[in-house]
Design an enzyme around this catalytic site. Structure first.
Site, mmCIF file in Angstrom:
data_model
loop_
_atom_site.group_PDB
_atom_site.id
_atom_site.type_symbol
_atom_site.label_atom_id
_atom_site.label_comp_id
_atom_site.label_asym_id
_atom_site.label_seq_id
_atom_site.Cartn_x
_atom_site.Cartn_y
_atom_site.Cartn_z
ATOM 1 N N GLU A 134 -3.821 -4.469 9.281
ATOM 2 C CA GLU A 134 -4.308 -5.481 8.348
ATOM 3 C C GLU A 134 -5.736 -5.956 8.647
ATOM 4 O OE1 GLU A 134 -2.878 -5.817 5.670
ATOM 5 O OE2 GLU A 134 -0.852 -5.093 6.059
ATOM 6 N N GLU A 144 0.798 -1.231 0.000
ATOM 7 C CA GLU A 144 0.000 0.000 0.000
ATOM 8 C C GLU A 144 0.826 1.274 0.000
ATOM 9 O OE1 GLU A 144 0.351 -2.286 2.413
ATOM 10 O OE2 GLU A 144 0.250 -1.428 4.425
ATOM 11 N N ASP A 204 8.917 -10.551 9.895
ATOM 12 C CA ASP A 204 8.586 -11.339 8.703
ATOM 13 C C ASP A 204 8.233 -12.782 9.053
ATOM 14 O OD1 ASP A 204 9.098 -9.151 7.154
ATOM 15 O OD2 ASP A 204 11.103 -9.797 6.534
ATOM 16 N N HIS A 230 -6.037 0.506 2.699
ATOM 17 C CA HIS A 230 -4.905 0.910 3.542
ATOM 18 C C HIS A 230 -4.667 2.420 3.514
ATOM 19 C CE1 HIS A 230 -3.023 -2.602 5.288
ATOM 20 N NE2 HIS A 230 -2.876 -3.227 4.134
ATOM 21 N N TYR A 265 -4.759 -10.477 9.806
ATOM 22 C CA TYR A 265 -5.693 -10.116 8.731
ATOM 23 C C TYR A 265 -7.130 -10.536 9.045
ATOM 24 C CZ TYR A 265 -1.760 -9.138 5.583
ATOM 25 O OH TYR A 265 -0.650 -8.612 4.998
ATOM 26 N N HIS A 320 -8.159 -3.948 -1.146
ATOM 27 C CA HIS A 320 -7.354 -4.060 0.073
ATOM 28 C C HIS A 320 -6.302 -2.948 0.136
ATOM 29 C CE1 HIS A 320 -5.369 -6.370 3.363
ATOM 30 N NE2 HIS A 320 -4.287 -5.784 2.874
ATOM 31 N N GLU A 321 -5.503 -2.828 -0.908
ATOM 32 C CA GLU A 321 -4.424 -1.823 -0.872
ATOM 33 C C GLU A 321 -4.993 -0.406 -0.808
ATOM 34 O OE1 GLU A 321 -1.887 -3.192 -0.027
ATOM 35 O OE2 GLU A 321 -2.209 -5.206 -0.827
HETATM 36 N N1 BES Z 1 0.942 -4.414 3.792
HETATM 37 C C1 BES Z 1 0.707 -5.702 3.275
HETATM 38 C C2 BES Z 1 1.952 -6.444 2.914
HETATM 39 C C3 BES Z 1 2.918 -6.625 4.060
HETATM 40 C C4 BES Z 1 2.469 -6.877 5.358
HETATM 41 C C5 BES Z 1 4.272 -6.567 3.812
HETATM 42 C C6 BES Z 1 3.402 -7.046 6.382
HETATM 43 C C7 BES Z 1 5.187 -6.729 4.835
HETATM 44 C C8 BES Z 1 4.748 -6.972 6.123
HETATM 45 C C9 BES Z 1 -0.246 -5.663 2.075
HETATM 46 O O1 BES Z 1 -1.248 -4.720 2.192
HETATM 47 C C10 BES Z 1 -0.962 -6.979 2.047
HETATM 48 O O2 BES Z 1 -1.623 -7.263 2.986
HETATM 49 N N2 BES Z 1 -0.823 -7.734 0.982
HETATM 50 C C11 BES Z 1 -1.502 -9.003 0.827
HETATM 51 C C12 BES Z 1 -2.732 -8.803 0.018
HETATM 52 C C13 BES Z 1 -4.003 -9.123 0.537
HETATM 53 C C14 BES Z 1 -5.168 -8.898 -0.346
HETATM 54 C C15 BES Z 1 -4.290 -9.689 1.832
HETATM 55 C C16 BES Z 1 -0.588 -9.937 0.067
HETATM 56 O O3 BES Z 1 0.472 -9.481 -0.353
HETATM 57 O O4 BES Z 1 -0.931 -11.084 -0.109
HETATM 58 ZN ZN ZN Z 2 -2.560 -5.277 3.818
#
Ligand code: BES
Ligand code: ZN
Length: 617
Positions: free
Chosen positions: A334, A287, A389, A315, A397, A311-312
C-alpha cells in the site's frame, strides 16, 4: 597471507551482512504447510446458486512437493462445507482421500488436512460455501442499482479467499488458475482473469489467469453486467445505470497505464478493465488483476476522485507483481502504491492537484496516528493473533508513501525511479518482506550513494512509532490560499459570498471543511450550509468530511442526509466513522441504532463486523 585472509573475511562478512537471505517470515494468518507441499495451479468448477446463496462445485489443486516425505496437504478454509476429497496419482487415476477439518480459529478459520499417498499429484475438493462465507456478498435484486437481478461479488483480501475456495491462503505463495463458472442464464460472470472468452451470455463462463497470483487476488462477480470499451486495453463492466457514466469518469485510464508503463516497466497483465460494484462494496477499490473492483461512490461526474483508479492500477506493479509475503508487511503493497498513485496523478493531472491530494493524505494519516496504539503506527505491523482487518489504517498507506517520498527527495528522482524500476523487475512475480526490501534498499541506494540517508533513519521509519519529524511535505499554493480565506471569514473580515468557491475543486472544498474549527457555532454551520448546501453534497468525500464536522456538534439538519447515506452506501471507510461519531454523540445513539438495524442487511459481512465492533465500544 594473513592480511589477505583478513581482507577476504572482512569483504565476505560485509557482503554477508547485506546479502544474507533470512528465512521468509512465517505467515501467522495461514495454516497452509507450504514448506512441505504447495499448490501452484488451481482449477475451479463452480455453480452460482442465488436461491441458496451459495457456491458449490470443486477446487482442484496441482501439488508440488518440497519435502518428498510429506504425506499431508493443509489448506485454509473458513465456513465451508467439505463434501468429499479426491486425489489423483501420477497415472491420473482418481480415488478418495481422507480429510479432516480442524478446530475453528476465530481469525484463521479451519485447517483442512488431506492425507496424501506418496504418488498423488492433484487434489480435488468438493465443497459448498455457507452464509458465514465472509469473502462473499450476495445481494438481492432490490440491493442493486438496476433492481432487476441479484448480484454476487467476492472480496478476498486479506484472508477471505479461504471462505469461498479451500486453498493455501497466504500471499507467500502464487497460483495460476482457470475456472468454469455456471450462473443463471441472464447473468454474466467476470473474474480477475482473462474475461475475453465469454462473448455469449449463456450462463457458462470460462476463465484463465495464466500468470501466478497470490490467493487474495482471486476474485469473482456475477450480476446483470454489461461491457463498454474505453480504449484498446481498457473498459468498464457495470450494471447499465453506471456503464456510460463510468466510462466517461474513467476515460483517462489508458493514459494512466501509458504513464505508469513508461515510469516503472511495461504493464504486465494484458488488459486492464474496471468493474463497478453496487454501493455496498466495502472498499473504494480492490486491485484484482486485469479487473479492478471499484465503488460507485467515486463516480461524481467531474473526475475528482479518479486517484482511486491510479491507485488500483498502480497495484498492478506494487502488490500484484511484487507482493507482500505476509500481512505485517502490507506497507510494501500500500505504501508503494500510494507513492506510485501520487506520481501518476502528478503526471496525468499536474503537480498542483497531486500536491493537494498528498496534503489531504497526510492529514488523514495524522488523524489515524492520533487515534492508534503507538505499536500500530510502525510500518511493519505485529499482527500475530490479530485479525488483519482490525489493524487497517492510513499508516501502511501514507507513512509508507512518505518514506518513499523522503528517499526520492534525498536521492533525487532519477536515481529513485531507477531503483523502483529495478525492484519491480528483480522481484516480479515474487513475494517480498520488509527485511528483503531493506537489504535491497541498502544495497541499491544507501550503500551505493553513501552519506545521503542512513540505515538507522530508514529503520526508524519502518520499526518506530509515529510520524518522524521532518517528514516530507508537499506545499500546495491552492490550499494555502483557502486557509487564508477561511481565516478571513472566521475573523469576520469577509463574508462567505466573498470566497472564490466557484473555482474550487473538490480537493479545495475538502481542505476548507477539514480546516474548519471543530467547535464552530450552530449559526456558522447553518450559514455555511445555506451558502453551499454541504449537507446535500452528492460527492461522498465532501459529504463525509462535512458530517465528521457536524455530527459531533449535533447539527440536526445533516442527520436525515446521514441516514440516507448510511442506507445507500456500504463503503467501510465512510460508514464506520459516521456510526462512531453518531455513537459518541449521546443525542444520536438511538438514531444510530435505528439506522443500523435497517441498513445492516445491505452491508457486506466485513463492514458489518467493523460496525458491530463500533457498537460494542
Ligand atoms: N488493496 C486495497 C484494499 C484492501 C487493503 C482490502 C487491505 C483489504 C485489506 C485497495 O487497493 C485500497 O487500498 N483501497 C483503498 C483506496 C485508496 C485510494 C487508498 C480504499 O478502498 O479506500
Ligand atoms: Zn491499495
Amino acid at each position: 597471507m594473513l592480511k589477505l585472509w583478513i581482507l577476504t573475511t572482512l569483504l565476505l562478512s560485509s557482503c554477508l551482512s547485506v546479502f544474507v537471505v533470512k528465512a521468509a517470515p512465517v505467515d501467522h494468518h495461514s495454516f497452509a504447510n507450504i514448506a512441505e507441499v504447495y499448490t501452484n495451479k488451481l482449477s475451479l468448477d463452480l455453480t452460482v446458486d442465488f436461491e441458496q446463496q451459495q457456491l458449490h462445485g470443486f477446487a482442484e489443486h496441482t501439488l508440488t512437493r518440497k519435502d518428498p516425505k510429506s504425506n499431508q496437504l493443509i489448506l485454509d478454509s473458513r465456513a465451508l462445507v467439505i463434501e468429499k476429497v479426491l486425489q489423483a496419482d501420477d497415472q491420473g487415476a482418481w480415488r478418495t482421500a481422507a480429510f479432516k477439518l480442524g478446530a475453528v480459529d476465530a481469525i484463521k478459520g479451519q485447517p483442512l488436512t488431506i492425507q496424501l499417498t506418496p504418488t498423488s499429484t492433484k487434489v480435488r475438493v468438493y465443497y459448498r460455501t455457507t452464509a458465514e462465507s465472509s469473502g462473499l456478498q450476495w445481494l438481492n435484486a432490490a440491493q442493486t442499482s438496476e433492481k432487476q437481478q441479484p448480484f454476487l461479488f467476492s472480496q478476498s483480501q486479506a484472508i477471505h479467499a479461504r471462505s469461498w475456495i479451500p486453498l493455501q491462503d497466504t500471499p507467500a505463495l502464487r497460483v495460476s488458475y482457470q475456472a468454469r463458472i455456471r450462473t443463471p442464464k441472464q447473468l454474466m460472470a467476470v473474474m480477475s482473469a482473462d474475461n475475453s472468452k465469454n462473448t455469449e451470455r449463456d450462463g457458462d463462463y470460462q476463465f484463465v489467469m495464466p500468470q501466478p497470483i497470490p490467493a487474495y487476488l482471486i476474485a469473482i462477480a456475477v450480476g446483470d453486467l454489461h461491457f463498454q470499451p474505453m480504449s484498446d486495453q481498457t473498459g468498464i463492466y457495470a450494471e447499465k445505470t453506471w456503464l456510460a457514466k463510468a466510462a466517461a469518469e474513467f476515460s483517462d485510464t489508458q493514459k494512466m497505464m501509458d504513464v505508469a508503463s513508461k515510469l516503472y516497466g511495461e504493464y504486465p497483465w494484458g488488459r486492464y478493465d474496471l468493474l463497478i460494484l453496487p454501493a455496498s462494496f466495502p472498499f473504494g477499490g480492490m486491485e484484482n488483476p486485469r479487473l479492478s473492483f471499484i465503488t460507485p461512490t467515486v463516480i461524481t461526474g467531474d473526475k475528482s476522485l479518479v486517484s482511486l483508479i491510479a491507485h488500483e492500477l498502480a497495484h498492478s506493479w506494487s502488490g500484484n507483481l511484487v507482493t507482500n509475503s505476509n500481512w505485517n508487511d502490507l506497507w510494501l503493497n500500500e505504501g508503494f502504491t500510494n507513492f506510485f498513485e501520487n506520481r501518476l496523478m502528478a503526471e496525468v493531472y499536474g503537480p498542483a492537484r497531486a500536491a493537494m491530494e498528498y496534503s489531504l493524505s497526510v492529514k488523514d494519516l495524522q488523524r489515524d496516528i492520533a487515534e492508534l496504539e503507538p505499536a500500530d503506527t510502525a510500518l511493519q505491523l505485529q499482527l500475530t493473533g490479530r485479525d488483519p482487518d482490525d489493524a487497517f489504517s492510513q499508516v501502511a498507506y501514507v507513512k509508507g508513501q512518505l518514506l518513499l517520498q523522503l528517499l526520492e527527495n534525498k536521492f533525487g528522482r532519477e536515481k529513485f525511479d531507477a531503483f523502483i524500476s529495478a525492484y519491480f523487475k528483480k522481484f516480479a512475480f515474487q513475494s517480498m518482506d520488509t527485511q528483503t526490501f531493506l537489504q535491497f534498499l541498502q544495497q541499491q541506494l544507501l550503500d551505493k550513494y553513501p552519506g545521503v540517508v542512513s540505515k538507522t533513519e530508514v529503520e526508524q521509519w519502518v520499526f518506530g512509532a509515529g510520524l518522524p519529524a521532518g517528514f516530507p511535505m508537499q506545499h500546495s499554493d491552492a490550499f494555502a490560499l483557502v486557509s487564508k480565506q477561511l481565516q478571513a471569514w472566521l475573523q469576520q473580515d469577509i463574508t462567505l459570498s466573498a470566497l472564490p468557491t466557484k473555482t474550487w475543486t473538490v480537493h479545495e472544498w475538502l481542505h476548507f471543511i477539514n480546516q474548519l474549527p471543530r467547535d464552530l457555532a450552530p449559526a456558522k454551520l447553518a450559514e455555511l450550509d445555506a451558502a453551499f448546501a454541504l449537507s446535500q453534497s452528492s460527492n461522498a468525500e465532501i459529504f463525509v468530511a462535512w458530517s465528521r464536522l457536524t455530527i459531533p456538534l449535533n447539527y440536526l439538519p445533516v442527520m436525515p442526509q446521514v441516514q440516507q447515506f448510511l442506507l445507500n452506501v456500504g463503503r467501510t471507510k465512510f460508514v464506520v466513522p459516521l456510526y462512531r461519531l453518531l455513537l459518541e454523540n449521546p443525542a444520536q445513539q438511538g438514531f444510530a441504532k435505528e439506522i443500523y438495524q435497517q441498513a445492516k442487511p445491505g452491508y457486506h459481512p466485513l463492514t458489518q463486523a467493523q460496525i458491530d465492533k463500533a457498537f460494542a465500544g
